[in-house]
Design a protein around this motif. Structure first.
Motif, PDB file in Angstrom:
ATOM      1  N   UNK A   7       0.804  -1.212   0.000  1.00 48.72           N
ATOM      2  CA  UNK A   7       0.000   0.000   0.000  1.00 48.72           C
ATOM      3  C   UNK A   7       0.842   1.270   0.000  1.00 48.72           C
ATOM      4  N   UNK A   8       2.148   1.152  -0.144  1.00 51.63           N
ATOM      5  CA  UNK A   8       3.004   2.325  -0.069  1.00 51.63           C
ATOM      6  C   UNK A   8       2.575   3.377  -1.088  1.00 51.63           C
ATOM      7  N   UNK A   9       2.354   4.588  -0.585  1.00 48.09           N
ATOM      8  CA  UNK A   9       2.013   5.757  -1.402  1.00 48.09           C
ATOM      9  C   UNK A   9       0.627   5.699  -2.037  1.00 48.09           C
ATOM     10  N   UNK A  10      -0.166   4.670  -1.770  1.00 53.54           N
ATOM     11  CA  UNK A  10      -1.490   4.606  -2.385  1.00 53.54           C
ATOM     12  C   UNK A  10      -2.530   5.343  -1.558  1.00 53.54           C
ATOM     13  N   UNK A  11      -2.324   5.417  -0.248  1.00 51.04           N
ATOM     14  CA  UNK A  11      -3.257   6.121   0.617  1.00 51.04           C
ATOM     15  C   UNK A  11      -4.427   5.292   1.093  1.00 51.04           C
ATOM     16  N   UNK A  12      -4.633   4.108   0.509  1.00 52.94           N
ATOM     17  CA  UNK A  12      -5.795   3.299   0.877  1.00 52.94           C
ATOM     18  C   UNK A  12      -5.427   1.823   1.001  1.00 52.94           C
TER      19      UNK A  12
ATOM     20  N   UNK B  70     -18.438  -1.267  -4.354  1.00 53.37           N
ATOM     21  CA  UNK B  70     -17.274  -0.637  -4.998  1.00 53.37           C
ATOM     22  C   UNK B  70     -16.597   0.389  -4.083  1.00 53.37           C
ATOM     23  N   UNK B  71     -17.291   0.872  -3.039  1.00 53.52           N
ATOM     24  CA  UNK B  71     -16.646   1.751  -2.059  1.00 53.52           C
ATOM     25  C   UNK B  71     -15.997   0.849  -1.014  1.00 53.52           C
ATOM     26  N   UNK B  72     -14.862   0.268  -1.407  1.00 53.65           N
ATOM     27  CA  UNK B  72     -14.216  -0.776  -0.620  1.00 53.65           C
ATOM     28  C   UNK B  72     -12.783  -0.423  -0.239  1.00 53.65           C
ATOM     29  N   UNK B  73     -12.465   0.867  -0.247  1.00 48.21           N
ATOM     30  CA  UNK B  73     -11.115   1.295   0.124  1.00 48.21           C
ATOM     31  C   UNK B  73     -11.154   2.127   1.393  1.00 48.21           C
ATOM     32  N   UNK B  74     -10.217   1.833   2.270  1.00 47.78           N
ATOM     33  CA  UNK B  74     -10.142   2.416   3.588  1.00 47.78           C
ATOM     34  C   UNK B  74      -8.858   3.230   3.700  1.00 47.78           C
ATOM     35  N   UNK B  75      -8.917   4.340   4.396  1.00 42.80           N
ATOM     36  CA  UNK B  75      -7.727   5.152   4.569  1.00 42.80           C
ATOM     37  C   UNK B  75      -6.627   4.324   5.220  1.00 42.80           C
TER      38      UNK B  75
ATOM     39  N   UNK C 281     -13.161   1.420  10.616  1.00 42.86           N
ATOM     40  CA  UNK C 281     -14.491   1.001  10.161  1.00 42.86           C
ATOM     41  C   UNK C 281     -15.311   2.178   9.637  1.00 42.86           C
ATOM     42  N   UNK C 282     -14.973   3.402  10.066  1.00 49.33           N
ATOM     43  CA  UNK C 282     -15.718   4.589   9.622  1.00 49.33           C
ATOM     44  C   UNK C 282     -14.794   5.531   8.835  1.00 49.33           C
ATOM     45  N   UNK C 283     -13.776   4.956   8.198  1.00 50.84           N
ATOM     46  CA  UNK C 283     -12.836   5.776   7.440  1.00 50.84           C
ATOM     47  C   UNK C 283     -12.623   5.210   6.036  1.00 50.84           C
ATOM     48  N   UNK C 284     -13.736   4.869   5.386  1.00 47.52           N
ATOM     49  CA  UNK C 284     -13.690   4.470   3.979  1.00 47.52           C
ATOM     50  C   UNK C 284     -13.637   5.735   3.127  1.00 47.52           C
ATOM     51  N   UNK C 285     -12.735   5.742   2.179  1.00 53.00           N
ATOM     52  CA  UNK C 285     -12.555   6.886   1.278  1.00 53.00           C
ATOM     53  C   UNK C 285     -12.263   6.361  -0.115  1.00 53.00           C
TER      54      UNK C 285
ATOM     55  N   UNK D  11      -8.677   8.347  -4.575  1.00 53.46           N
ATOM     56  CA  UNK D  11      -8.205   9.723  -4.774  1.00 53.46           C
ATOM     57  C   UNK D  11      -8.195  10.492  -3.449  1.00 53.46           C
ATOM     58  N   UNK D  12      -9.238  10.301  -2.667  1.00 50.00           N
ATOM     59  CA  UNK D  12      -9.319  10.979  -1.376  1.00 50.00           C
ATOM     60  C   UNK D  12      -8.226  10.471  -0.435  1.00 50.00           C
ATOM     61  N   UNK D  13      -7.999   9.167  -0.449  1.00 48.96           N
ATOM     62  CA  UNK D  13      -6.961   8.603   0.407  1.00 48.96           C
ATOM     63  C   UNK D  13      -5.583   9.136   0.080  1.00 48.96           C
ATOM     64  N   UNK D  14      -5.282   9.204  -1.192  1.00 49.38           N
ATOM     65  CA  UNK D  14      -3.975   9.720  -1.599  1.00 49.38           C
ATOM     66  C   UNK D  14      -3.842  11.196  -1.249  1.00 49.38           C
TER      67      UNK D  14
END
Length: 239
Positions: free
Chosen positions: A39-44, A81-86, A101-105, A108-111
């Motif tokens: 996950x390096x540099x991906x943010x999610x 499809x909203x399956x990425x977490x910070x 559990x409440x930090x799905x982004x 693009x938002x994660x990065x």
């Protein structure tokens, strides 16, 4: 390398137990975990459907300070499809009852959030609260937060201590650092997007009304936003 399940366990333990206890957590630990999981540099972090359901179950039994559960017992994942977490970051920590559990982004938002964290001034931590629930489940704690493009961030304190309920009228609230944080966030907005911020400090809003900056569409007054910044990353309107 770590399995996704092992990484998730270590990540959750770090964010929910280790980081809140000490401000001297190991930077290398968080980086190592992220790199081990690719996950390096991906943010999610990508979550499986079963992991999303587990996170939703956590939301169903977690109450806020008003005694309200984050999700209803009959809620189900509406958008797989909203399956990425910070992802964890050494300069990011929670400031409330929230957690992964409440930090799905969105990716693009994660990065974007990680780029802000990468650039935080020395001694400052980016204290965050809620993003979205898994799959965009309606959160009982928020009127918005369903699409993965929102994250609540606490304003910096004068002494860089962990926030403890400050609002913009509190003595330990730093207006100067808050303005700098908004400027920093705006500078990291990706091409084709713009940042909108909900925050009720009139002096901060006036600062940016008088001195507009690239990347920031505006500071908006909204009920319930005396004590945190509500960051929204959205596609730039075509004019």
């Amino acid at each position: 390398s770590l399995t996704p399940e092992s990484f998730a366990m270590l990540r959750d333990a770090y964010i929910n137990f280790i980081r809140p206890v000490t401000m001297n957590g190991s930077t290398e630990l968080v980086r190592g975990l992220a790199e081990a999981h690719g996950m390096k540099n991906s943010g999610v972090i990508f979550r499986t459907l079963e992991e999303m359901k587990t996170d939703l179950d956590r939301a169903k039994i977690t109450k806020n300070s008003k005694g309200k559960f984050a999700a209803d017992k009959n809620d189900k994942i509406p958008n797989e499809s909203l399956n990425t977490q910070l992802a964890p970051h050494p300069n990011i920590a929670n400031y409330s009852q929230t957690g992964p559990y409440h930090q799905y982004v969105t990716p693009e938002m994660g990065k974007f959030v990680h780029k802000i964290a990468d650039s935080m001034p020395s001694g400052q931590i980016l204290y965050i609260n809620d993003g979205s629930l898994p799959g965009g489940v309606d959160s009982n704690w928020h009127d918005t937060h369903q699409d993965g493009w929102v994250l609540d961030v606490k304003m910096p304190t004068v002494d860089n201590s962990k926030p403890s309920g400050e609002n913009f009228k509190s003595s330990n609230y730093s207006r100067e650092k808050t303005i700098d944080l908004i400027k920093l966030a705006a500078s990291q907005v990706p091409e084709g997007y713009e940042l909108e911020v909900y925050f009720n400090d009139t002096k901060v809003r006036n600062e940016f009304n008088k001195n507009p900056i690239p990347g920031l569409s505006g500071i908006v007054k909204k009920p319930g936003h005396n004590d945190h910044l509500h960051l929204i990353l959205k596609p730039k309107e075509i004019k």
